[in-house]
Design a protein around this motif. Structure first.
Motif, PDB file in Angstrom:
ATOM      1  N   ARG A  31       7.385  -3.525   9.290  1.00 36.41           N
ATOM      2  CA  ARG A  31       7.622  -2.095   9.303  1.00 36.41           C
ATOM      3  C   ARG A  31       6.578  -1.394   8.447  1.00 36.41           C
ATOM      4  O   ARG A  31       6.124  -1.918   7.431  1.00 36.41           O
ATOM      5  CB  ARG A  31       9.029  -1.793   8.784  1.00 36.41           C
ATOM      6  CG  ARG A  31      10.125  -2.366   9.624  1.00 36.41           C
ATOM      7  CD  ARG A  31      11.452  -2.395   8.914  1.00 36.41           C
ATOM      8  NE  ARG A  31      11.982  -1.083   8.670  1.00 36.41           N
ATOM      9  CZ  ARG A  31      12.251  -0.592   7.468  1.00 36.41           C
ATOM     10  NH1 ARG A  31      12.016  -1.315   6.400  1.00 36.41           N
ATOM     11  NH2 ARG A  31      12.756   0.603   7.322  1.00 36.41           N
ATOM     12  N   GLU A  32       6.188  -0.181   8.863  1.00 32.53           N
ATOM     13  CA  GLU A  32       5.169   0.575   8.144  1.00 32.53           C
ATOM     14  C   GLU A  32       5.593   0.847   6.706  1.00 32.53           C
ATOM     15  O   GLU A  32       4.766   0.809   5.791  1.00 32.53           O
ATOM     16  CB  GLU A  32       4.878   1.888   8.871  1.00 32.53           C
ATOM     17  CG  GLU A  32       3.832   2.761   8.184  1.00 32.53           C
ATOM     18  CD  GLU A  32       2.506   2.043   7.958  1.00 32.53           C
ATOM     19  OE1 GLU A  32       1.881   2.285   6.913  1.00 32.53           O
ATOM     20  OE2 GLU A  32       2.109   1.239   8.824  1.00 32.53           O
ATOM     21  N   SER A  33       6.887   1.107   6.498  1.00 29.64           N
ATOM     22  CA  SER A  33       7.348   1.368   5.134  1.00 29.64           C
ATOM     23  C   SER A  33       7.171   0.129   4.249  1.00 29.64           C
ATOM     24  O   SER A  33       6.827   0.246   3.071  1.00 29.64           O
ATOM     25  CB  SER A  33       8.820   1.794   5.147  1.00 29.64           C
ATOM     26  OG  SER A  33       9.636   0.803   5.751  1.00 29.64           O
ATOM     27  N   THR A  34       7.394  -1.059   4.832  1.00 29.67           N
ATOM     28  CA  THR A  34       7.197  -2.300   4.071  1.00 29.67           C
ATOM     29  C   THR A  34       5.724  -2.481   3.741  1.00 29.67           C
ATOM     30  O   THR A  34       5.365  -2.826   2.598  1.00 29.67           O
ATOM     31  CB  THR A  34       7.698  -3.506   4.876  1.00 29.67           C
ATOM     32  OG1 THR A  34       9.096  -3.346   5.134  1.00 29.67           O
ATOM     33  CG2 THR A  34       7.482  -4.804   4.105  1.00 29.67           C
ATOM     34  N   LEU A  35       4.858  -2.260   4.725  1.00 30.26           N
ATOM     35  CA  LEU A  35       3.424  -2.396   4.481  1.00 30.26           C
ATOM     36  C   LEU A  35       2.961  -1.414   3.407  1.00 30.26           C
ATOM     37  O   LEU A  35       2.122  -1.767   2.567  1.00 30.26           O
ATOM     38  CB  LEU A  35       2.650  -2.147   5.782  1.00 30.26           C
ATOM     39  CG  LEU A  35       2.864  -3.184   6.901  1.00 30.26           C
ATOM     40  CD1 LEU A  35       2.169  -2.716   8.168  1.00 30.26           C
ATOM     41  CD2 LEU A  35       2.357  -4.546   6.481  1.00 30.26           C
ATOM     42  N   ARG A  36       3.502  -0.210   3.429  1.00 28.97           N
ATOM     43  CA  ARG A  36       3.119   0.794   2.435  1.00 28.97           C
ATOM     44  C   ARG A  36       3.532   0.353   1.031  1.00 28.97           C
ATOM     45  O   ARG A  36       2.755   0.469   0.072  1.00 28.97           O
ATOM     46  CB  ARG A  36       3.753   2.138   2.783  1.00 28.97           C
ATOM     47  CG  ARG A  36       3.326   3.275   1.862  1.00 28.97           C
ATOM     48  CD  ARG A  36       3.810   4.615   2.371  1.00 28.97           C
ATOM     49  NE  ARG A  36       5.269   4.674   2.496  1.00 28.97           N
ATOM     50  CZ  ARG A  36       5.911   4.680   3.651  1.00 28.97           C
ATOM     51  NH1 ARG A  36       5.232   4.637   4.794  1.00 28.97           N
ATOM     52  NH2 ARG A  36       7.230   4.732   3.692  1.00 28.97           N
ATOM     53  N   ARG A  37       4.768  -0.156   0.910  1.00 27.35           N
ATOM     54  CA  ARG A  37       5.224  -0.631  -0.404  1.00 27.35           C
ATOM     55  C   ARG A  37       4.384  -1.815  -0.883  1.00 27.35           C
ATOM     56  O   ARG A  37       4.079  -1.923  -2.078  1.00 27.35           O
ATOM     57  CB  ARG A  37       6.694  -1.023  -0.337  1.00 27.35           C
ATOM     58  CG  ARG A  37       7.650   0.151  -0.235  1.00 27.35           C
ATOM     59  CD  ARG A  37       9.057  -0.255  -0.595  1.00 27.35           C
ATOM     60  NE  ARG A  37       9.555  -1.292   0.287  1.00 27.35           N
ATOM     61  CZ  ARG A  37      10.197  -1.059   1.431  1.00 27.35           C
ATOM     62  NH1 ARG A  37      10.393   0.178   1.845  1.00 27.35           N
ATOM     63  NH2 ARG A  37      10.641  -2.063   2.166  1.00 27.35           N
ATOM     64  N   TYR A  38       4.002  -2.702   0.039  1.00 26.61           N
ATOM     65  CA  TYR A  38       3.188  -3.856  -0.340  1.00 26.61           C
ATOM     66  C   TYR A  38       1.810  -3.410  -0.815  1.00 26.61           C
ATOM     67  O   TYR A  38       1.274  -3.946  -1.799  1.00 26.61           O
ATOM     68  CB  TYR A  38       3.057  -4.821   0.843  1.00 26.61           C
ATOM     69  CG  TYR A  38       4.263  -5.708   1.057  1.00 26.61           C
ATOM     70  CD1 TYR A  38       5.460  -5.485   0.379  1.00 26.61           C
ATOM     71  CD2 TYR A  38       4.204  -6.786   1.944  1.00 26.61           C
ATOM     72  CE1 TYR A  38       6.567  -6.296   0.581  1.00 26.61           C
ATOM     73  CE2 TYR A  38       5.311  -7.610   2.145  1.00 26.61           C
ATOM     74  CZ  TYR A  38       6.482  -7.361   1.469  1.00 26.61           C
ATOM     75  OH  TYR A  38       7.569  -8.177   1.656  1.00 26.61           O
ATOM     76  N   ARG A  39       1.227  -2.427  -0.132  1.00 25.85           N
ATOM     77  CA  ARG A  39      -0.087  -1.921  -0.574  1.00 25.85           C
ATOM     78  C   ARG A  39       0.008  -1.314  -1.970  1.00 25.85           C
ATOM     79  O   ARG A  39      -0.869  -1.525  -2.823  1.00 25.85           O
ATOM     80  CB  ARG A  39      -0.606  -0.878   0.422  1.00 25.85           C
ATOM     81  CG  ARG A  39      -1.074  -1.429   1.751  1.00 25.85           C
ATOM     82  CD  ARG A  39      -1.867  -0.392   2.539  1.00 25.85           C
ATOM     83  NE  ARG A  39      -1.062   0.757   2.906  1.00 25.85           N
ATOM     84  CZ  ARG A  39      -0.388   0.861   4.051  1.00 25.85           C
ATOM     85  NH1 ARG A  39      -0.426  -0.119   4.932  1.00 25.85           N
ATOM     86  NH2 ARG A  39       0.311   1.951   4.333  1.00 25.85           N
ATOM     87  N   GLN A  40       1.063  -0.561  -2.214  1.00 23.41           N
ATOM     88  CA  GLN A  40       1.265   0.046  -3.536  1.00 23.41           C
ATOM     89  C   GLN A  40       1.465  -1.029  -4.603  1.00 23.41           C
ATOM     90  O   GLN A  40       0.961  -0.900  -5.724  1.00 23.41           O
ATOM     91  CB  GLN A  40       2.460   0.980  -3.484  1.00 23.41           C
ATOM     92  CG  GLN A  40       2.236   2.223  -2.638  1.00 23.41           C
ATOM     93  CD  GLN A  40       3.510   3.005  -2.376  1.00 23.41           C
ATOM     94  OE1 GLN A  40       4.621   2.517  -2.617  1.00 23.41           O
ATOM     95  NE2 GLN A  40       3.381   4.232  -1.882  1.00 23.41           N
ATOM     96  N   ALA A  41       2.192  -2.089  -4.259  1.00 26.69           N
ATOM     97  CA  ALA A  41       2.443  -3.166  -5.212  1.00 26.69           C
ATOM     98  C   ALA A  41       1.149  -3.893  -5.572  1.00 26.69           C
ATOM     99  O   ALA A  41       0.896  -4.192  -6.751  1.00 26.69           O
ATOM    100  CB  ALA A  41       3.454  -4.153  -4.628  1.00 26.69           C
TER     101      ALA A  41
END
Length: 302
Positions: free
Chosen positions: A14-24
């Motif tokens: 999911r895009e939201s998961t990818l976004r959180r992973y990039r931020q992490a």
């Protein structure tokens, strides 16, 4: 790697998961100064030094992001180090934090908000009228089907069949708990009042939309965007809908719709199994987090 392969690999998450992973990963590298690939020792130090700033839930997300990066690039996963697991457990023991939850949207507040929006739905100002109709449909669908914000924003007109006066039959594309990306078909019933079916039909008629995302942005002149809403905007839209109806909605977020329905269903004697099947929860613990269980103490209360 070819463009189609990249596209399908991105679609696996999911895009939201990818976004959180990039931020992490950015936090690990830029903010903390870590290096990738990382060692188990550096991950342990990262956890220990961030223990007082970040919640254990956030740290678990950061570990998942690190694990995914190492696997994708062919490196050993440093988060599998036994010390990483033990340090995280120690952080949870030493720094317990209450889980923050959005206020559950109660039926009376829902009724008052929709009444306010119905008044605006007859406005001569196109933008005001369309926003009221859109928000009515979004709030009522979100409440009565206990949708998450990203569920609402992924709804596609061509995936919804209207049975006027009876129900909406919705194919919901893969979501947060759908690991196999199969999607599922759900029904939303027509109701005597606060009806999500009528609200959806009214929004489609006013917007003249025939395909694509159900819920979209609307500018000040009443132009409806071609793009769907971002899930992060649902909380703001909900609070604005309450404010435009002269109500206080500051405690609400997108999760308030889901929590509100779960609380309403529990108080109306839905069994746990029926509630879990309707909403799509896989375990009782997930369901209980959403239910506001204020016990009726009656005359014993001061």
């Amino acid at each position: 790697m070819t463009a189609p392969i990249d596209r399908y690999l991105r679609a696996a998450r999911r895009e939201s998961t990818l976004r959180r992973y990039r931020q992490a990963l950015e936090h690990f590298e830029s903010d903390w100064g870590g290096l990738l690939p990382a060692s188990g020792e550096s991950v342990v130090r990262y956890l220990a030094e961030q223990a007082e700033q970040l919640s254990s839930a956030t740290l678990r997300t950061h570990l998942a992001a690190l694990a995914e990066w190492h696997k994708r690039h062919g490196f050993l996963d440093p988060t599998k180090d036994a010390r990483v697991r033990d340090v995280l457990r120690g952080i949870q023991a030493e720094h317990p934090r209450p889980v923050k939850q959005a206020d559950a949207l109660q039926l009376q507040a829902l009724d008052e908000c929709i009444a306010g929006l119905q008044g605006q739905a007859s406005s001569l100002v196109a933008g005001e009228r369309l926003r009221a109709l859109r928000d009515q449909a979004l709030i009522l669908l979100g409440f009565w089907r206990a949708f998450r914000s990203d569920d609402l924003c992924r709804l596609q007109i061509e995936h919804i069949q209207i049975q006027t006066g009876k129900c909406l039959e919705i194919f919901l594309a893969s979501g947060k708990t759908d690991r196999e990306h199969r999607g599922r078909t759900v029904n939303v019933p027509a109701l005597k009042r606060l009806c999500p079916v009528q609200a959806y039909e009214a929004w489609l008629a006013a917007s003249a939309l025939r395909q694509g995302p159900v819920f979209r942005g609307i500018d000040r002149w009443g132009h409806v965007s071609a793009d769907g809403l971002n899930p992060n905007s649902v909380s703001r839209l909900l609070r604005l809908a309450f404010a435009r109806s002269g109500l206080d909605g500051e405690g609400y977020s997108g999760h308030s719709l889901r929590r509100g329905f779960a609380t309403w269903a529990s108080r109306n004697e839905w069994g746990t199994k029926a509630l879990m099947e309707y909403v799509g929860w896989r375990d009782v613990q997930s369901a209980m987090r959403y239910i506001d269980t204020n016990a009726p103490f009656g005359d014993w209360l001061r």
